[in-house]
Motif scaffolding. Structure first.
Motif, PDB file in Angstrom:
ATOM      1  N   UNK A  46       0.805  -1.225   0.000  1.00  0.00           N
ATOM      2  CA  UNK A  46       0.000   0.000   0.000  1.00  0.00           C
ATOM      3  C   UNK A  46       0.835   1.271   0.000  1.00  0.00           C
ATOM      4  N   UNK A  47       2.079   1.193   0.396  1.00  0.00           N
ATOM      5  CA  UNK A  47       2.920   2.389   0.483  1.00  0.00           C
ATOM      6  C   UNK A  47       3.643   2.733  -0.827  1.00  0.00           C
ATOM      7  N   UNK A  48       3.586   1.864  -1.834  1.00  0.00           N
ATOM      8  CA  UNK A  48       4.296   2.175  -3.077  1.00  0.00           C
ATOM      9  C   UNK A  48       3.511   3.203  -3.885  1.00  0.00           C
ATOM     10  N   UNK A  49       4.235   3.897  -4.770  1.00  0.00           N
ATOM     11  CA  UNK A  49       3.554   4.935  -5.553  1.00  0.00           C
ATOM     12  C   UNK A  49       2.551   4.297  -6.510  1.00  0.00           C
ATOM     13  N   UNK A  50       1.652   5.090  -6.998  1.00  0.00           N
ATOM     14  CA  UNK A  50       0.519   4.617  -7.791  1.00  0.00           C
ATOM     15  C   UNK A  50       0.935   3.776  -8.985  1.00  0.00           C
ATOM     16  N   UNK A  51       0.091   2.824  -9.296  1.00  0.00           N
ATOM     17  CA  UNK A  51       0.211   2.015 -10.505  1.00  0.00           C
ATOM     18  C   UNK A  51      -0.999   2.365 -11.359  1.00  0.00           C
ATOM     19  N   UNK A  52      -0.746   2.842 -12.568  1.00  0.00           N
ATOM     20  CA  UNK A  52      -1.841   3.284 -13.433  1.00  0.00           C
ATOM     21  C   UNK A  52      -2.054   2.387 -14.643  1.00  0.00           C
ATOM     22  N   UNK A  53      -1.031   1.646 -15.045  1.00  0.00           N
ATOM     23  CA  UNK A  53      -1.101   0.845 -16.261  1.00  0.00           C
ATOM     24  C   UNK A  53      -0.812  -0.611 -15.931  1.00  0.00           C
ATOM     25  N   UNK A  55       0.368  -4.410 -17.741  1.00  0.00           N
ATOM     26  CA  UNK A  55       0.963  -4.856 -16.490  1.00  0.00           C
ATOM     27  C   UNK A  55       2.016  -3.867 -15.997  1.00  0.00           C
ATOM     28  N   UNK A  56       2.186  -3.808 -14.704  1.00  0.00           N
ATOM     29  CA  UNK A  56       3.297  -3.079 -14.089  1.00  0.00           C
ATOM     30  C   UNK A  56       3.969  -4.047 -13.130  1.00  0.00           C
ATOM     31  N   UNK A  57       5.267  -4.183 -13.290  1.00  0.00           N
ATOM     32  CA  UNK A  57       6.071  -5.077 -12.466  1.00  0.00           C
ATOM     33  C   UNK A  57       6.853  -4.212 -11.492  1.00  0.00           C
ATOM     34  N   UNK A  58       6.610  -4.399 -10.197  1.00  0.00           N
ATOM     35  CA  UNK A  58       7.273  -3.613  -9.164  1.00  0.00           C
ATOM     36  C   UNK A  58       8.194  -4.550  -8.397  1.00  0.00           C
ATOM     37  N   UNK A  64      10.915  -2.234   0.390  1.00  0.00           N
ATOM     38  CA  UNK A  64      11.025  -0.999  -0.391  1.00  0.00           C
ATOM     39  C   UNK A  64      11.031  -1.308  -1.884  1.00  0.00           C
ATOM     40  N   UNK A  65      10.508  -0.373  -2.652  1.00  0.00           N
ATOM     41  CA  UNK A  65      10.545  -0.530  -4.103  1.00  0.00           C
ATOM     42  C   UNK A  65      11.967  -0.294  -4.602  1.00  0.00           C
ATOM     43  N   UNK A  93      19.921  -8.025  -0.273  1.00  0.00           N
ATOM     44  CA  UNK A  93      18.474  -7.796  -0.219  1.00  0.00           C
ATOM     45  C   UNK A  93      17.720  -9.119  -0.287  1.00  0.00           C
ATOM     46  N   UNK A  94      16.617  -9.151   0.401  1.00  0.00           N
ATOM     47  CA  UNK A  94      15.730 -10.303   0.362  1.00  0.00           C
ATOM     48  C   UNK A  94      14.523  -9.916  -0.468  1.00  0.00           C
TER      49      UNK A  94
END
Length: 110
Positions: A46-53, A55-58, A64-65, A93-94
């Motif tokens: 919920x804390x990541x910046x908006x996804x508008x399109x 597919x979006x792979x985060x 953290x992103x 990083x995990x």
């Protein structure tokens, strides 16, 4: 992977990439977790910046992103983009493991 059931490009990604992805080194470093863009997001995202399109792979590591790929422009470009994003992962990083939901392992859910 943020996706939508009506997304043509998501369906193409599932046809062209998904059969190969779980067998790759990238999948071991960045396991895929599927999230329906239109459903409530899992609490840990919920804390990541908006996804508008879609597919979006985060790419997430340690909460953290680390990077993202917006859209799917075909198989060759996806692997190039994925390689660049995965290289941003710190060695220690995990990666975020897929949540225990039906969408985590098969292209049919979410």
């Amino acid at each position: 992977m943020f996706e939508s059931p009506a997304c043509h490009w998501c369906a193409r990604w599932h046809d062209e990439i998904w059969p190969i992805y779980p067998k790759t080194a990238e999948a071991r470093r960045a396991p895929l977790r599927r999230v329906n863009l239109h459903d409530p997001w899992p609490a840990d995202l919920r804390h990541i910046r908006a996804v508008s399109f879609t597919p979006t792979f985060v790419l997430m590591a340690d909460g953290a992103e680390v990077g993202r790929i917006t859209g799917y422009a075909g198989e060759d470009f996806f692997w190039f983009q994925l390689s660049a994003v995965v290289q941003k992962l710190p060695e220690e990083a995990t990666p975020e493991a897929p949540a225990s939901n039906a969408a985590a392992g098969s292209p049919g859910g979410g």
